[in-house]
Design an enzyme around this catalytic site. Structure first.
Site, PDB file in Angstrom:
ATOM      1  N   SER A 182      49.342  22.697 120.588  1.00 48.93           N
ATOM      2  CA  SER A 182      48.085  21.977 120.755  1.00 48.93           C
ATOM      3  C   SER A 182      46.876  22.688 120.188  1.00 48.93           C
ATOM      4  O   SER A 182      45.863  22.046 119.922  1.00 48.93           O
ATOM      5  CB  SER A 182      47.854  21.680 122.243  1.00 48.93           C
ATOM      6  OG  SER A 182      47.754  22.887 122.980  1.00 48.93           O
ATOM      7  N   HIS A 210      51.999  16.321 122.043  1.00 49.75           N
ATOM      8  CA  HIS A 210      51.234  16.022 120.826  1.00 49.75           C
ATOM      9  C   HIS A 210      52.113  15.535 119.681  1.00 49.75           C
ATOM     10  O   HIS A 210      51.621  15.339 118.574  1.00 49.75           O
ATOM     11  CB  HIS A 210      50.449  17.260 120.392  1.00 49.75           C
ATOM     12  CG  HIS A 210      49.293  17.581 121.284  1.00 49.75           C
ATOM     13  ND1 HIS A 210      48.048  17.002 121.136  1.00 49.75           N
ATOM     14  CD2 HIS A 210      49.190  18.410 122.345  1.00 49.75           C
ATOM     15  CE1 HIS A 210      47.233  17.480 122.053  1.00 49.75           C
ATOM     16  NE2 HIS A 210      47.898  18.331 122.801  1.00 49.75           N
ATOM     17  N   LYS A 242      47.991  10.726 125.405  1.00 48.56           N
ATOM     18  CA  LYS A 242      47.406  11.110 124.118  1.00 48.56           C
ATOM     19  C   LYS A 242      47.541   9.950 123.137  1.00 48.56           C
ATOM     20  O   LYS A 242      46.694   9.069 123.114  1.00 48.56           O
ATOM     21  CB  LYS A 242      48.030  12.417 123.643  1.00 48.56           C
ATOM     22  CG  LYS A 242      47.642  13.566 124.584  1.00 48.56           C
ATOM     23  CD  LYS A 242      48.211  14.879 124.188  1.00 48.56           C
ATOM     24  CE  LYS A 242      47.623  16.014 125.019  1.00 48.56           C
ATOM     25  NZ  LYS A 242      47.882  15.917 126.459  1.00 48.56           N
TER      26      LYS A 242
END
Length: 396
Positions: A182, A210, A242
């Site tokens: 990240s 992610h 996300k």
């Protein structure tokens, strides 16, 4: 004499302020989009994880509203008592099919998912080997277990081999890595890591917070990107907050994984189930990413353009391979000052320093999204050029 609450709070806060580590989050005055309003200023937003622009997408909001009206405002209980609605199980089947795994289970957040899954799987006598740059939720999840814990050098299969060779265990062996890291935006060399893990009979555990919605066909994630999605010795966990634009965490993998977590994972057992609106929004997000591949196409087109232009301006992006694009400033004060100057220019991009990143590697972490236009990116790049020259960072 006992320490009073007031003195403890004041001392801790004073320490944070003295070290320059006190956090004061900026406040968004509008929906989290590529262009938004922050602390009263209209800005180009490079600070969010809203990779596909789904957080305010009308189709996703419409499905959330539909589920809200049909199923109510809340689930009313934890999943194991009276909180499992039909829509919860329907979505988990949808998620398992999307991930090409034998089962999937949704938990409250990505953070608590790591606590729940690691705490359930690992027992005394087990061995867990973790990448040195893994996310804080993995670190905290491992602290709650009684397994033997070892660290291998970041994204280094050779060092993983060394650690596994030097440490044996009769119990479960688990290799833990982020799929996409990240802070630096690099991708774990998953194929080589799994090869080493299998050499020693270890299971591979991938936190794909992610990577989901960003890598793999239709955004199926890092494990799919490397072709291991059906492997029963690979566990996938991640967030639903996300790329999917909502909230939650998930664990997917072996057909029996879901059942064990239902019976043993404490964050699942003791947390109220997601509200119906959340489930509806998540279901719509998975439908949308598969039906309209242009979201991912725009995300990567914008990513390539933004990285290339930052490099042309002379910025160091630390070799990032994904939409997470750090710009290195070195010392924390330089990164924080750059963030302040960018905000004054109309660009919302947050500076990060120690302890979030190592000393001397303070940076601004930028995330471009599918929703950004070329005008948005050019506006941000022009601001970066001015700020970089003023701080003697950009060389272009």
């Amino acid at each position: 004499m006992a320490t009073s609450l007031s003195s403890r709070l004041r001392a801790e806060l004073a320490g944070l302020r003295d070290q320059g580590l006190s956090i004061h989050p900026r406040v968004l005055d509008a929906a989290n989009r590529a262009r938004t309003r922050v602390d009263g200023r209209d800005v180009v937003n490079l600070a969010s994880n809203n990779y596909l622009g789904f957080a305010d997408h009308p189709e996703i909001k419409a499905r959330a509203e539909q589920y809200l009206r049909e199923w109510g405002a809340g689930a009313g209980a934890v999943r194991t008592i009276a909180g499992t609605l039909r829509i919860h199980e329907d979505f988990e089947e949808q998620l398992a099919a999307f991930k090409h795994t034998g089962s999937a289970l949704v938990l409250g957040s990505g953070f608590t998912t790591n606590q729940g899954v690691l705490g359930t799987l690992l027992q005394p006598g087990d061995l867990v080997v973790s990448d040195e740059l893994n996310h804080a939720s993995i670190i905290d999840g491992l602290r709650l277990t009684k397994a033997t814990k070892k660290i291998y050098k970041h994204a280094d299969p050779e060092d993983l081999d060394r650690v596994l060779a030097e440490n044996d265990a009769d119990g479960l062996k688990l290799v833990v890595t982020d799929g996409v890291f990240s802070m630096d935006g690099d991708i774990a060399p998953l194929g080589r890591l799994i090869e080493v893990a299998r050499k020693y009979g270890a299971v591979t555990y991938v936190d794909d917070a992610h990577g989901s919605g960003v890598l793999g066909a239709d955004g199926r994630g890092t494990v799919h990107h490397f072709g291991f999605e059906t492997a029963e010795d690979v566990i996938q966990v991640g967030t639903l907050s996300k790329a999917w634009g909502v909230v939650g965490g998930y664990a997917a993998g072996h057909p029996d994984l879901r059942e064990l977590l239902i019976n043993r994972a404490r964050p699942y057992l003791f947390s109220t189930a997601h509200p119906p609106a959340v489930v509806g929004a998540l279901s719509a997000a998975l439908d949308l990413v598969q039906r309209e591949p242009e979201f991912m196409a725009r995300l990567w087109e914008n990513t390539r353009y933004f990285k290339a232009e930052l490099a042309r301006l002379g910025f160091d992006t630390l070799g990032s391979q994904t939409p997470i694009t750090p710009v290195l400033f070195g010392e924390a004060e330089a990164a924080f000052e750059a963030s302040r100057r960018l905000f004054a220019e109309g660009v919302f991009a947050v500076g990060l320093g120690f302890p979030t990143v190592p000393r001397g590697q303070a940076r601004i972490r930028n995330i471009v999204t599918a929703e950004h236009t070329r005008d948005d990116l050019d506006f941000a790049l022009a601001a970066y050029a001015r700020v970089g020259r003023a701080l003697s960072v950009a060389q272009g």
